[in-house]
Design a protein around this motif. Structure first.
Motif, PDB file in Angstrom:
ATOM      1  N   HIS A 100       0.720  -1.343   0.016  1.00 19.72           N
ATOM      2  CA  HIS A 100      -0.133   0.110   0.067  1.00 19.72           C
ATOM      3  C   HIS A 100       0.857   1.268   0.208  1.00 19.72           C
ATOM      4  O   HIS A 100       0.342   2.354   0.107  1.00 19.72           O
ATOM      5  CB  HIS A 100      -1.198  -0.016   1.234  1.00 19.72           C
ATOM      6  N   SER A 121      -5.624  13.880  -0.155  1.00 16.44           N
ATOM      7  CA  SER A 121      -7.004  13.270   0.141  1.00 16.44           C
ATOM      8  C   SER A 121      -7.273  12.168  -0.671  1.00 16.44           C
ATOM      9  O   SER A 121      -7.899  11.141  -0.218  1.00 16.44           O
ATOM     10  CB  SER A 121      -8.050  14.360   0.338  1.00 16.44           C
ATOM     11  N   VAL A 124      -4.981   8.933   0.088  1.00 16.68           N
ATOM     12  CA  VAL A 124      -5.256   8.089   0.938  1.00 16.68           C
ATOM     13  C   VAL A 124      -6.679   7.648   0.873  1.00 16.68           C
ATOM     14  O   VAL A 124      -6.800   6.392   1.487  1.00 16.68           O
ATOM     15  CB  VAL A 124      -5.067   8.708   2.295  1.00 16.68           C
ATOM     16  N   GLU A 125      -7.404   8.006  -0.002  1.00 19.38           N
ATOM     17  CA  GLU A 125      -8.813   7.242  -0.144  1.00 19.38           C
ATOM     18  C   GLU A 125      -8.672   5.909  -0.859  1.00 19.38           C
ATOM     19  O   GLU A 125      -9.202   4.923  -0.584  1.00 19.38           O
ATOM     20  CB  GLU A 125      -9.648   8.236  -1.202  1.00 19.38           C
ATOM     21  N   HIS A 127      -5.561   4.338  -0.554  1.00 23.58           N
ATOM     22  CA  HIS A 127      -4.436   3.760   0.138  1.00 23.58           C
ATOM     23  C   HIS A 127      -4.621   4.145   1.427  1.00 23.58           C
ATOM     24  O   HIS A 127      -3.845   4.966   2.042  1.00 23.58           O
ATOM     25  CB  HIS A 127      -3.007   3.985  -0.480  1.00 23.58           C
ATOM     26  N   PRO A 128      -5.591   3.795   1.984  1.00 26.92           N
ATOM     27  CA  PRO A 128      -6.033   3.989   3.657  1.00 26.92           C
ATOM     28  C   PRO A 128      -4.998   3.774   4.567  1.00 26.92           C
ATOM     29  O   PRO A 128      -4.667   4.320   5.588  1.00 26.92           O
ATOM     30  CB  PRO A 128      -7.246   3.359   3.832  1.00 26.92           C
ATOM     31  N   GLU A 129      -4.118   2.681   4.305  1.00 27.61           N
ATOM     32  CA  GLU A 129      -3.131   2.502   5.262  1.00 27.61           C
ATOM     33  C   GLU A 129      -1.667   3.374   4.976  1.00 27.61           C
ATOM     34  O   GLU A 129      -0.772   3.051   5.772  1.00 27.61           O
ATOM     35  CB  GLU A 129      -2.708   0.952   5.040  1.00 27.61           C
TER      36      GLU A 129
END
Length: 313
Positions: A100, A121, A124-125, A127-129
């Motif tokens: 990720h 923003s 990370v949407e 790749h949330p980790e």
């Protein structure tokens, strides 16, 4: 005589760095020893070895415990930095192994903060980790942090550097400037305002010799108006916003992106003044020849997508 770098590197151990940090936190050899799982005699011996490694005492022994001297404060500060870097190293390895992207450290000058945060923003949407460190500062400071390896990339300007050839850079977008003020500013509802009128108010500006400040000075010079006195100088968006919120008579020069963000949220008002000059474009900057982490590549790709979207719009 201070030992050589090779001597320090060959003799210093990571557990000793942990002991230094614990001594800085507690000021007590006994408490520090407990924190790093050493006996007190073991911690005392380790401290002697550390001071021998650096060739000088790091602490003053007092009846209150151990107090770092000037060199001690310096060594403890770098011990914390090394410990933090190792934590970031582990975090990035975990991210790579999990696919990720891991972690990225990015710098940004004030005017480009909205551009960067929009890209982050979106990133990370997907790749949330992923972890992201954002450093807001001047171009000169950001470039020095790229040089030191503390930043993977930055949105800033290489034109301020005496060695721009050391960097890879891509122009992201032009910077258009705007003058903003408190929503209750005396000329806030005017349909048109002149530079001469605004010269009577106190300005929040960048420090002298910085690109945005030089541009504003040029505007006043070309209009044959004396540059305002008693300035409030800052490179911080938050300080600028707070000053404008606290004093309805202040005005500030910011990028159009920052101005639109503040206006959209009802925090400030853009004044109807068109500036003749444009600032230099934002650049996406990395150190030439330096390997890029997966996280850095992902963020760069997202910023280039944002650039293409902006250009198309």
């Amino acid at each position: 005589m201070t030992p050589s770098l090779n001597s320090i590197v060959s003799r210093l151990h990571l557990k000793q760095l942990r002991l230094l940090i614990a001594l800085g936190d507690h000021g007590s050899l006994l408490q520090a020893a407990k924190q790093v799982a050493l006996t007190q005699p073991g911690a005392s011996k380790a401290l002697q070895e550390i001071e021998t490694t650096f060739g000088t005492a790091l602490f003053n022994r007092t009846n209150r415990g151990l107090e770092p001297n000037e060199v001690g404060h310096c060594v403890i500060r770098y011990a914390r930095l090394i410990h933090t870097d190792l934590a970031h190293l582990r975090e990035e390895i975990v991210g790579i192994l999990r696919g990720h992207g891991g972690r990225v450290a990015v710098g940004v000058i004030m005017g480009a903060v909205p551009l960067l945060t929009d890209a982050i923003s979106a990133l990370v949407e997907r790749h949330p980790e992923m972890s992201v460190e954002i450093v807001e500062d001047t171009s000169a400071t950001l470039l020095s942090q790229i040089d030191a390896g503390r930043l993977d990339l930055a949105i800033c300007r290489t034109t301020i550097s005496q060695t721009p050839q050391l960097y890879e850079s891509v122009q992201l977008q032009d910077e258009t400037l705007a003058v903003i003020a408190n929503i209750h500013h005396p000329v806030g509802r005017a349909k048109k305002v002149t530079l001469k009128e605004l010269a009577e108010y106190r300005w929040v500006v960048y420090r002298a010799n910085m690109p945005m400040r030089l541009l504003l000075e040029r505007e006043f010079r070309d209009a044959e108006i004396r540059f305002p006195l008693h300035l409030l100088e800052t490179t911080s968006i938050f300080a600028t916003l707070t000053l404008l919120q606290n004093n309805p008579s202040l005005v500030a020069l910011v990028s159009i992106d920052v101005a639109q963000f503040f206006s959209r949220h009802g925090m400030t008002r853009s004044l109807p003044l068109k500036l003749a000059s444009r600032s230099e474009p934002y650049e996406l900057v990395t150190r030439k020849g330096a390997p890029l982490s997966p996280g850095a590549r992902l963020l760069m790709d997202q910023l280039m997508i944002s650039r293409s979207t902006t250009a198309a719009g």
